[in-house]
Write a protein that holds these residues in place. Sequence first.
Motif, PDB file in Angstrom:
ATOM      1  N   GLU A   1       0.876  -1.111   0.176  1.00 56.50           N
ATOM      2  CA  GLU A   1       0.085   0.027  -0.015  1.00 56.50           C
ATOM      3  C   GLU A   1       0.917   1.274   0.064  1.00 56.50           C
ATOM      4  OE1 GLU A   1      -3.654   2.016   2.806  1.00 56.50           O
ATOM      5  OE2 GLU A   1      -2.446   0.393   3.408  1.00 56.50           O
ATOM      6  N   VAL A   2       0.409   2.276  -0.663  1.00 56.83           N
ATOM      7  CA  VAL A   2       0.981   3.587  -0.757  1.00 56.83           C
ATOM      8  C   VAL A   2       0.389   4.744  -0.157  1.00 56.83           C
ATOM      9  CG1 VAL A   2       2.390   5.268  -2.153  1.00 56.83           C
ATOM     10  CG2 VAL A   2       2.343   2.928  -2.823  1.00 56.83           C
ATOM     11  N   LEU A   3       0.965   5.271   0.881  1.00 54.96           N
ATOM     12  CA  LEU A   3       0.318   6.368   1.549  1.00 54.96           C
ATOM     13  C   LEU A   3       0.904   7.778   1.305  1.00 54.96           C
ATOM     14  CD1 LEU A   3       0.682   4.480   5.315  1.00 54.96           C
ATOM     15  CD2 LEU A   3      -1.192   4.203   3.601  1.00 54.96           C
ATOM     16  N   PHE A   4      -0.125   8.482   0.837  1.00 54.86           N
ATOM     17  CA  PHE A   4       0.353   9.858   0.522  1.00 54.86           C
ATOM     18  C   PHE A   4       0.124  10.845   1.744  1.00 54.86           C
ATOM     19  CE2 PHE A   4      -0.654   7.537  -3.035  1.00 54.86           C
ATOM     20  CZ  PHE A   4       0.348   7.912  -4.113  1.00 54.86           C
ATOM     21  N   SER A   5       0.748  11.937   1.748  1.00 57.25           N
ATOM     22  CA  SER A   5       0.832  13.013   2.553  1.00 57.25           C
ATOM     23  C   SER A   5       0.986  14.518   2.151  1.00 57.25           C
ATOM     24  CB  SER A   5       1.872  12.903   3.835  1.00 57.25           C
ATOM     25  OG  SER A   5       1.837  11.604   4.451  1.00 57.25           O
TER      26      SER A   5
END
Length: 377
Positions: free
Chosen positions: A356-360
């Motif tokens: 999973e790729v988490l964006f901020s």
Amino acid sequence: MSADDKKGKKEIIREKMIERQGEAKVVRKIVLIVAIILLISAAAVIGGGYFYINSALKPVDPDNDKPKQVEIPIGSSVTGIGNILEENGIIKDGRVFKYYVKFKNEAGFMAGEYELKPSMNMKEILDSLKTGKVMEEMAFKITIPEGKQLEQIAGIIAEKTDKKPEDVLKKLNDKAFIESLMAEYPELLTKEILAENIKYPLEGYLFPATYPFYKEDPTIEEIVKVMLDKTSSVVKEYHEDMEKRKYTPHKLLTMASLIEEEATEKVDRDQIASVFYNRIDTGMPLQTDPTVLYAHGEHKSRVLYKDLEIDSPYNTYKYPGLTPGPISNAGVSSIEAALVPAETEYLYFLATSTGEVLFSKTLEEHNQKKAQHITNN
């Protein structure tokens, strides 16, 4: 002014008002009639378009089972295949074929000599092109997966052709060979691939796909040209989008390769693209780990802080903007993301161990996610 004069003026004003009202009614009638005509015309166009497309998707001649020999050259684009099928009387309209293929998200068409019939429906035609039911028997095929680098591709070619990987790689970097390819593919292979800091001129230019070969022993030159034909046909499909972004093929394939290397199966590439573009717009370095590994010339699961110190133009922690050239071969989805990124305010992303790729949006938010998903693992 006498009473008669006042009365006369009132009559004149009244008559003019009545006249204007009459004119207004006429104008309204005209507008209404024009609107009705336009609506009818629009309905006719839409209805006609629907019936035309519906007709174009049906067999050219349901009763004609006589096979025709149709050649689909290696590297043919969807547009090119549609034109060939239309010219041979297998489909009614190449443009409808193109949009149908895109709508259905079909891909993986194989080159070769086909026997196709005017009685075939669109699904049968697509199935034939995808399964490679060709007249000439295939000697072997080479499959180049997405995200592979030139050294890896050289190994794949070597394995399929009984050549040494180092000999294949040497040929792929031979200056005379590169210059001959540049002369043959001037729109695709420009002087940018020979820039001083470029590691491998053909890096990112050998498109990921399955390539059938009908000769037992094709030369490296023949194999590379088949792959460049495919890359050229794919890039041409996005000519208008490239012009809007003022992108050369080199810049497009470079950005697409960075997206490809950071993408996982569980992430939308257009969001990763948005992070890269947002960073470029704000003057931030891209700071993407795959570029560091490319600079080191090695593959490993995790980049260490000491790895970031390498002084290379491919190290996006030290040098802002894009790398000098592609760092791998990108697929269509990454190319499209490079041209049409998502509209976000993200400046950071983090890949977890699950893919999973988490964006901020902020560094603080990014560090919190990093502590939660990376440090504690």
